[in-house]
Design an enzyme around this catalytic site. Structure first.
Site, PDB file in Angstrom:
ATOM      1  N   ARG A 153      -9.195   8.913  20.889  1.00  0.00           N
ATOM      2  CA  ARG A 153      -8.834   8.805  22.318  1.00  0.00           C
ATOM      3  C   ARG A 153      -8.573  10.198  22.888  1.00  0.00           C
ATOM      4  O   ARG A 153      -9.020  10.535  23.969  1.00  0.00           O
ATOM      5  CB  ARG A 153      -7.584   7.931  22.474  1.00  0.00           C
ATOM      6  N   ARG A 195     -11.022  14.824   6.483  1.00  0.00           N
ATOM      7  CA  ARG A 195     -11.872  15.157   5.321  1.00  0.00           C
ATOM      8  C   ARG A 195     -13.269  15.550   5.785  1.00  0.00           C
ATOM      9  O   ARG A 195     -13.788  14.995   6.746  1.00  0.00           O
ATOM     10  CB  ARG A 195     -11.983  13.940   4.390  1.00  0.00           C
ATOM     11  N   HIS A 212     -13.159   2.121  -0.140  1.00  0.00           N
ATOM     12  CA  HIS A 212     -13.087   1.171   0.986  1.00  0.00           C
ATOM     13  C   HIS A 212     -13.820  -0.127   0.640  1.00  0.00           C
ATOM     14  O   HIS A 212     -14.256  -0.866   1.524  1.00  0.00           O
ATOM     15  CB  HIS A 212     -13.738   1.721   2.279  1.00  0.00           C
ATOM     16  N   ASN A 222       0.882  -1.167   0.000  1.00  0.00           N
ATOM     17  CA  ASN A 222       0.000   0.000   0.000  1.00  0.00           C
ATOM     18  C   ASN A 222       0.918   1.214   0.000  1.00  0.00           C
ATOM     19  O   ASN A 222       1.537   1.537   1.012  1.00  0.00           O
ATOM     20  CB  ASN A 222      -0.878  -0.046   1.256  1.00  0.00           C
ATOM     21  N   GLU A 254      -7.922  -5.615   5.281  1.00  0.00           N
ATOM     22  CA  GLU A 254      -7.866  -5.336   3.849  1.00  0.00           C
ATOM     23  C   GLU A 254      -6.717  -6.082   3.181  1.00  0.00           C
ATOM     24  O   GLU A 254      -6.836  -6.508   2.037  1.00  0.00           O
ATOM     25  CB  GLU A 254      -7.734  -3.822   3.628  1.00  0.00           C
ATOM     26  N   ARG A 311      -2.637  -2.247  -3.481  1.00  0.00           N
ATOM     27  CA  ARG A 311      -3.902  -1.554  -3.213  1.00  0.00           C
ATOM     28  C   ARG A 311      -3.946  -0.300  -4.080  1.00  0.00           C
ATOM     29  O   ARG A 311      -3.065   0.549  -3.996  1.00  0.00           O
ATOM     30  CB  ARG A 311      -3.986  -1.172  -1.740  1.00  0.00           C
TER      31      ARG A 311
HETATM   32  P1  AMP Z   1      -7.601   3.417  10.814  1.00  0.00           P
HETATM   33  O1  AMP Z   1      -7.625   4.442   9.739  1.00  0.00           O
HETATM   34  O2  AMP Z   1      -8.597   2.320  10.621  1.00  0.00           O
HETATM   35  O3  AMP Z   1      -6.216   2.882  11.117  1.00  0.00           O
HETATM   36  O4  AMP Z   1      -8.065   4.170  12.166  1.00  0.00           O
HETATM   37  C1  AMP Z   1      -7.243   5.090  12.817  1.00  0.00           C
HETATM   38  C2  AMP Z   1      -8.029   5.852  13.866  1.00  0.00           C
HETATM   39  O5  AMP Z   1      -8.628   4.930  14.793  1.00  0.00           O
HETATM   40  C3  AMP Z   1      -7.205   6.764  14.773  1.00  0.00           C
HETATM   41  O6  AMP Z   1      -7.001   8.031  14.207  1.00  0.00           O
HETATM   42  C4  AMP Z   1      -8.051   6.872  16.020  1.00  0.00           C
HETATM   43  O7  AMP Z   1      -8.960   7.945  15.894  1.00  0.00           O
HETATM   44  C5  AMP Z   1      -8.852   5.596  16.026  1.00  0.00           C
HETATM   45  N1  AMP Z   1      -8.460   4.681  17.117  1.00  0.00           N
HETATM   46  C6  AMP Z   1      -7.479   3.776  17.133  1.00  0.00           C
HETATM   47  N2  AMP Z   1      -7.430   3.141  18.316  1.00  0.00           N
HETATM   48  C7  AMP Z   1      -8.424   3.669  19.081  1.00  0.00           C
HETATM   49  C8  AMP Z   1      -8.900   3.435  20.404  1.00  0.00           C
HETATM   50  N3  AMP Z   1      -8.361   2.518  21.202  1.00  0.00           N
HETATM   51  N4  AMP Z   1      -9.947   4.176  20.825  1.00  0.00           N
HETATM   52  C9  AMP Z   1     -10.531   5.110  20.024  1.00  0.00           C
HETATM   53  N5  AMP Z   1     -10.108   5.347  18.770  1.00  0.00           N
HETATM   54  C10 AMP Z   1      -9.078   4.656  18.291  1.00  0.00           C
END
Ligand code: AMP
Length: 395
Positions: free
Chosen positions: A283, A240, A179, A9, A383, A90
């Site tokens: 968080r 975004r 997605h 990716n 993915e 990807r």
């Molecule tokens: P992704 O794009 O799927 O990798 O998601 C990333 C986002 O997931 C991060 O910017 C966080 O906002 C959220 N995230 C990851 N771990 C946690 C957690 N334990 N609690 C709340 N949000 C989380």
């Protein structure tokens, strides 16, 4: 040795990789090269529980890939011994023509380059990754797997913008959806979890990560999705905006004197949770809300409001839904977001079990109350596995 696929990716200054065994679902290794082309780049490699990382300048994506393989070799693993059968790439946008997993040859690279205008932020780095990987691993088939693929056959009512028809046809303007690999994978996993044929299920999938999208799926086929011509439409995301009145953009261009590039950057990088509250990590957003930060509070409320709107819209599109599934970083980890997205929807057949929702459990799990007519699930997306499996369908 089981067949292994190297899944890549490629971003503008990063390269994410994973060595997947599509048949077993085992990930042998994964890692990331960050800040390619900057003064100090970091390469990380995770092999089982071992984690190695190295800092140093990495000039370009080719050097990034070669350094990664050097790191493999230093940890005693050689590419030739890994049972590699393909490299999966990807690719965000396949346009109208490319949607099936596609073996890359020179003609495909040319087509992908022509598609750059459709996804200027995402496609060029992917093409770069493909070109580099074809040079470094010339004897393996390279397969492009498209984020738009799953939504290629969206019903025309959902895929069409209500705009000048000829103009849309001339410029390939439609709702493509993104997605797709995740929505397809997660909806299949949901059916498996429920031990039900996918054809029998109406599903809503909420992919909530830094990018976020929702889909409505009837009998395994998508009938609507929140991202459109680009990955900017729909839900509020990390940086975004999601849905925004196009009149705002015209106004910013004509009256505020912003250039097209400035507007694009604002929509992609300075909007969403970041634009409203200065933070994308949920968080931290929760911590800030607890300490009385009003901007974080508003960002969160806008995020949840939009999410609930899409859930309601897709309930109406589907008529009823058997299952709502949360996935990706926020969806898999943030119990508050899941609760606030679905609270008060018992009259529509959706009722969470607070205890199950709050449980720190990982993996695929049910979080709805026993009496809830609609099952609510959390299912980790994967993915890379889906891309690796898609590769095996063509090699
Ligand atoms: P992704 O794009 O799927 O990798 O998601 C990333 C986002 O997931 C991060 O910017 C966080 O906002 C959220 N995230 C990851 N771990 C946690 C957690 N334990 N609690 C709340 N949000 C989380």
């Amino acid at each position: 040795m089981a067949d292994t696929v190297l899944v890549l990716n490629s971003g503008s200054s990063s390269l994410k990789y994973q060595l997947m065994q599509p048949d077993t679902g085992i990930s042998l290794a994964s890692g990331l090269v960050e800040r390619i082309g900057e003064e100090t780049s970091t390469v990380t490699l995770k092999w089982g529980n071992e984690e190695t990382s190295r800092d140093g300048r990495i000039a370009d994506h080719e050097a990034a890939l070669r350094t990664t393989f050097d790191l493999f070799a230093e940890s005693g693993r050689h590419l030739d011994d890994l049972g590699l059968v393909a490299v999966g790439h990807r690719v965000v946008h396949g346009g109208q023509a490319l949607y099936r997993p596609t073996i890359v040859d020179d003609a495909v690279v040319t087509t992908l380059k022509e598609l750059a205008a459709l996804a200027p932020l995402h496609n060029p780095p992917a093409v770069l990754g493909i070109e580099v990987a074809r040079r470094v691993l010339p004897d393996l088939p390279h397969i492009a797997v498209f984020d738009t693929a799953f939504f290629h056959d969206l019903p025309s009512a959902a895929a069409t913008y209500a705009m000048d028809r000829e103009l849309a046809q001339r410029w390939d303007i439609r709702r493509y959806g993104f997605h797709g690999t995740s929505h397809q994978y997660v909806s299949q996993q949901a059916a498996q979890f429920l031990d039900a044929p996918i054809e029998s299920l109406n599903q809503i999938v909420l992919h909530l990560g830094n990018g976020a999208s929702a889909s409505a799926i009837a009998g395994g086929r998508p009938v609507d999705t929140s991202m459109g011509f680009t990955p900017m439409e729909g839900l509020v995301m990390g940086t975004r905006s999601g849905d925004i009145d196009p009149g705002v953009l015209i106004y910013l261009w004509r009256t505020a004197g912003m250039s097209v590039e400035e507007i694009e950057t604002m929509l992609n990088r300075h909007s969403g949770m970041y634009g409203l509250g200065g933070e994308i990590d949920f968080r931290v957003v929760h911590e800030r809300i607890e300490s009385g930060d009003e901007a974080a509070q508003l960002a969160y409320e806008v995020y949840i409001h939009r999410l609930r709107k899409y859930v309601g819209a897709y309930l109406a599109v589907l008529g009823h839904t058997d299952v709502v599934t949360f996935t990706a970083g926020v969806g898999e980890n943030d119990a508050r977001v899941r609760r606030d997205a679905l609270t008060g929807l018992a009259p529509l057949g959706i009722e969470l079990d607070e205890h199950l929702n709050d449980s720190p459990a990982r993996g695929a799990r049910r979080i709805s109350a026993d009496k809830s007519p609609t099952t609510v699930l959390v299912i980790p997306t994967n993915e890379e596995l889906a891309i690796a499996q898609a590769c095996l369908t063509v090699v």
